[in-house]
Design an enzyme around this catalytic site. Structure first.
Site, PDB file in Angstrom:
ATOM      1  N   GLY A   1      -0.693  13.370  -8.481  1.00  0.00           N
ATOM      2  CA  GLY A   1      -0.626  12.256  -8.336  1.00  0.00           C
ATOM      3  C   GLY A   1      -1.766  11.244  -8.617  1.00  0.00           C
ATOM      4  N   ASP A   2      -1.251   9.767  -8.395  1.00  0.00           N
ATOM      5  CA  ASP A   2      -2.114   8.702  -8.791  1.00  0.00           C
ATOM      6  C   ASP A   2      -3.649   8.827  -8.197  1.00  0.00           C
ATOM      7  OD1 ASP A   2      -2.054   6.761 -10.994  1.00  0.00           O
ATOM      8  OD2 ASP A   2      -2.121   5.348  -9.094  1.00  0.00           O
TER       9      ASP A   2
ATOM     10  N   ARG B   1       4.146  20.069  -7.952  1.00  0.00           N
ATOM     11  CA  ARG B   1       5.277  21.074  -8.325  1.00  0.00           C
ATOM     12  C   ARG B   1       5.263  21.045  -9.883  1.00  0.00           C
ATOM     13  NH1 ARG B   1       9.644  18.121  -4.070  1.00  0.00           N
ATOM     14  NH2 ARG B   1       8.004  16.825  -3.600  1.00  0.00           N
TER      15      ARG B   1
ATOM     16  N   ASP C   1      -8.772   4.770   5.946  1.00  0.00           N
ATOM     17  CA  ASP C   1      -8.704   3.393   5.817  1.00  0.00           C
ATOM     18  C   ASP C   1      -9.716   3.086   4.712  1.00  0.00           C
ATOM     19  OD1 ASP C   1      -9.232   0.502   5.600  1.00  0.00           O
ATOM     20  OD2 ASP C   1      -7.775   0.440   7.445  1.00  0.00           O
ATOM     21  N   HIS C   2      -9.126   3.025   3.218  1.00  0.00           N
ATOM     22  CA  HIS C   2     -10.522   3.043   2.323  1.00  0.00           C
ATOM     23  C   HIS C   2     -11.164   1.823   2.532  1.00  0.00           C
ATOM     24  CE1 HIS C   2      -7.841   0.245   0.008  1.00  0.00           C
ATOM     25  NE2 HIS C   2      -9.022   0.298  -0.680  1.00  0.00           N
TER      26      HIS C   2
ATOM     27  N   LYS D   1     -16.117   0.834   1.963  1.00  0.00           N
ATOM     28  CA  LYS D   1     -16.760   0.001   1.059  1.00  0.00           C
ATOM     29  C   LYS D   1     -17.959  -0.358   1.686  1.00  0.00           C
ATOM     30  CE  LYS D   1     -12.331  -2.267  -0.302  1.00  0.00           C
ATOM     31  NZ  LYS D   1     -12.322  -1.865  -1.664  1.00  0.00           N
TER      32      LYS D   1
ATOM     33  N   GLU E   1      -5.774 -10.639  -4.250  1.00  0.00           N
ATOM     34  CA  GLU E   1      -5.735  -9.872  -5.363  1.00  0.00           C
ATOM     35  C   GLU E   1      -4.824 -10.610  -6.149  1.00  0.00           C
ATOM     36  OE1 GLU E   1      -4.808  -5.584  -4.487  1.00  0.00           O
ATOM     37  OE2 GLU E   1      -3.510  -6.353  -2.871  1.00  0.00           O
TER      38      GLU E   1
ATOM     39  N   HIS F   1      -6.353  -2.440   6.887  1.00  0.00           N
ATOM     40  CA  HIS F   1      -7.705  -3.188   6.404  1.00  0.00           C
ATOM     41  C   HIS F   1      -8.217  -4.402   7.123  1.00  0.00           C
ATOM     42  CE1 HIS F   1      -6.506  -0.299   3.539  1.00  0.00           C
ATOM     43  NE2 HIS F   1      -5.796  -1.046   2.604  1.00  0.00           N
TER      44      HIS F   1
ATOM     45  N   LYS G   1      -0.861 -10.998  -2.533  1.00  0.00           N
ATOM     46  CA  LYS G   1      -0.807 -10.445  -4.040  1.00  0.00           C
ATOM     47  C   LYS G   1      -0.576 -11.617  -5.071  1.00  0.00           C
ATOM     48  CE  LYS G   1       0.297  -5.726  -3.057  1.00  0.00           C
ATOM     49  NZ  LYS G   1      -1.176  -4.940  -3.168  1.00  0.00           N
TER      50      LYS G   1
ATOM     51  N   LYS H   1      -9.540 -12.024  -7.479  1.00  0.00           N
ATOM     52  CA  LYS H   1      -9.489 -10.769  -6.714  1.00  0.00           C
ATOM     53  C   LYS H   1     -10.741 -11.260  -5.781  1.00  0.00           C
ATOM     54  CE  LYS H   1      -9.734  -6.403  -5.703  1.00  0.00           C
ATOM     55  NZ  LYS H   1      -8.776  -5.546  -4.793  1.00  0.00           N
TER      56      LYS H   1
HETATM   57  C1  BG6 Z   1      -4.029  -0.702  -0.363  1.00  0.00           C
HETATM   58  C2  BG6 Z   1      -2.720  -1.213  -0.440  1.00  0.00           C
HETATM   59  O1  BG6 Z   1      -4.235   0.033   0.745  1.00  0.00           O
HETATM   60  O2  BG6 Z   1      -5.272  -1.445  -0.593  1.00  0.00           O
HETATM   61  C3  BG6 Z   1      -2.531  -1.967  -1.876  1.00  0.00           C
HETATM   62  O3  BG6 Z   1      -1.729  -0.218  -0.422  1.00  0.00           O
HETATM   63  C4  BG6 Z   1      -3.728  -2.769  -1.880  1.00  0.00           C
HETATM   64  O4  BG6 Z   1      -1.268  -2.689  -1.525  1.00  0.00           O
HETATM   65  C5  BG6 Z   1      -5.202  -1.935  -1.924  1.00  0.00           C
HETATM   66  O5  BG6 Z   1      -3.573  -3.374  -3.319  1.00  0.00           O
HETATM   67  C6  BG6 Z   1      -6.266  -3.079  -1.950  1.00  0.00           C
HETATM   68  O6  BG6 Z   1      -7.467  -2.276  -2.182  1.00  0.00           O
HETATM   69  P1  BG6 Z   1      -8.802  -2.646  -2.799  1.00  0.00           P
HETATM   70  O7  BG6 Z   1      -9.990  -1.959  -2.526  1.00  0.00           O
HETATM   71  O8  BG6 Z   1      -8.228  -2.960  -4.367  1.00  0.00           O
HETATM   72  O9  BG6 Z   1      -8.985  -4.137  -2.213  1.00  0.00           O
END
Ligand code: BG6
Length: 487
Positions: free
Chosen positions: A15-16, A46, A181-182, A186, A220, A244, A340, A345
């Protein structure tokens, strides 16, 4: 010190996310000297690929997406630790074959049997994979640690999140469950607690006596791109606010924890989310604005995107006013917005202080309130605005700025969120992961708003691609004599 040796098993290996984030993060950890010596990655997918095919593809991925330039010597140290295993992970039988395969890898790389199961697949498979692992006994290895990493979305409302959570913690227990939760990975989010609690300057003022309002923005420029299928069922409220944005809010608003233990910190964070004022249907109308981008010049509207309904009512923008009902924050609005196809950004938090009440310089219309800006991305830093006399004038006052730009300095190349987060999973540090009570509290808040929306059809599209969202978002602050500060 915890033994970091482990095998990381990635479901969704082709995957991506794996391509853009996970494998480059592994590579960067090796560059930094942080990847454990005894380590292997098994990517599950797969497709019919050999280890060699897979490695070659990931080599290209690192070239395109890693923050460090690809260095052949380092790649050579990483590549032989990456494996590809073809497997239909929806088929319970297939796991019987996976068990001995993983044991073989453990032995070869001397990982001691510790494992990370990383679920980078569509959310409908999360529960099933965990149950299959358990049924085949794959995660039952004595004297090892077994951890599971779950990508978002964690459910699509409280009910589905609960159901999923039960399945996962039945197998892995809360302390071995790492909900990504990425944003928490940060740099500047990790910095918020330090800025607040390692300085005498801010904390005494960090309350409703001195703060007028808080603005949290994450905008974004991109649209939904190829993710229409997912996004249609999600929308900005579930996609950004539930995770987030509420995480950001809780870091800004939390009380000082008594120590730095992951659970002590998260105890304080969850209190904030639980203290959010629940909004009635009427209040949702007044305090929450949703938007959807329409076409503009050559830019497509949301309804023209791939796998999006022509009459879609999914929101790509949300602005809302939240209130934290506790002694520290009563009366202070937290304005949150995300969208969006915005002009820029940027993610940042602006703390706007009150104006001095008995102003000596009350005639000075230039007098602006102090603001503290925490810039998360793309610029990372802290900026403070205050008033000073303009040189050469008798008493003209003008706002001046003190800037700390973290990533403007040469040689600072901040680690990507996924590097930090993967490393923390290996170390067993869950501070930067969402605990179940945080997730459930955020769903509760967000569900209330989504429920109210059902009785009120939106007029979409209501903002043009490349603009700052619907006009109602400006009114939201205007009505209270405030405005969105520029990000
Ligand atoms: C993701 C969302 O969790 O976070 C995306 O699913 C969004 O829709 C992205 O674009 C934004 O992440 P970042 O790190 O680019 O602010």
């Amino acid at each position: 010190i915890e033994d970091l040796s482990c095998t990381m098993v990635v479901f969704g290996g082709t995957g991506d996310l794996t391509h853009r984030k996970l494998i480059p993060a592994i590579y960067n950890l090796e560059v930094e000297g942080l990847l454990p010596k005894n380590f292997a990655v098994v990517a599950i997918g797969r497709r019919d690929l050999t280890d060699e095919d897979y490695r070659n593809k990931k080599y290209e991925g690192i070239k395109d997406f890693s923050r460090f330039k690809l260095d052949e010597a380092i790649w050579n140290k990483v590549k032989d630790r990456i494996y590809y295993k073809k497997l239909d992970f929806t088929n319970a039988e297939a796991y019987n074959e996976l068990a001995p395969y993983l044991k073989g890898i453990d032995t070869k790389h001397n990982t001691g049997g510790n494992r990370i199961y990383y679920l980078a697949v569509a959310p409908e498979f999360f529960g099933n994979i965990v149950e299959n692992l358990d049924r085949a006994g794959i995660n039952h290895i004595k004297n090892t640690w077994q951890r599971v990493v779950i990508e978002k979305p964690f459910g699509r409302n409280l009910e589905s999140a609960e159901e999923l959570n039960t399945k996962i913690v039945n197998v892995f227990k809360e302390e071995n469950t790492y909900r990504i939760d990425h944003y928490l990975g940060k740099e500047m989010l990790q910095n918020i607690m330090v800025i607040r609690f390692a300085n005498m300057l801010f904390e005494p003022l960090w309350n409703n006596r001195y703060i007028d309002n808080v603005q949290i923005t994450s905008c974004e420029t991109v649209g939904v791109g190829s993710r229409g299928g997912y996004y249609e069922k999600s929308g900005a409220m579930r996609d950004m606010i539930q995770s987030h944005m509420l995480q950001l809010l809780s870091l800004i608003a939390m009380d000082k924890p008594s120590n730095l233990d992951p659970n002590t910190i998260r105890d304080e964070k969850v209190k904030v989310i639980n203290a959010l004022k629940e909004l009635s249907e009427e209040e949702v109308k007044e305090n929450v604005v949703r938007g959807q981008y329409g076409a503009n010049n050559n830019e497509k509207g949301y309804r023209e995107e791939e796998r999006v309904a022509k009459d879609s009512e999914t929101e790509t923008y949300v602005a809302l006013k939240a209130e934290v009902e506790n002694a520290r924050w009563a009366g202070v609005p937290f304005y949150i917005r995300t969208g969006k196809k915005m002009p820029k950004k940027s993610t940042e938090v602006i703390i706007q202080f009150k104006l001095e009440e008995d102003r000596l310089y009350f005639n000075e219309d230039e007098l602006l309130p102090n603001t503290l800006v925490i810039r998360v991305q793309p610029m990372e830093g802290v900026f403070l605005q205050f008033n000073a006399k303009e040189p050469g004038t008798r008493k003209k006052i003008a706002p001046v700025h003190m800037d700390f730009c973290q990533n403007c300095q040469v040689g600072i190349n901040s680690p990507e969120a996924y590097e930090r987060l993967l490393y923390d999973v290996m170390r067993g540090d869950a501070t930067l992961f969402a605990r179940w009570d945080e997730v459930s509290a955020s769903w509760k808040y967000v569900d209330g708003i989504i429920e109210a929306w059902k009785n009120d059809r939106p007029q979409f599209p209501n903002y043009k691609s490349g603009t700052w969202g619907p006009k109602e978002a400006l009114d939201l602050l205007d009505e209270e004599d405030r405005k969105w500060l520029e990000v």
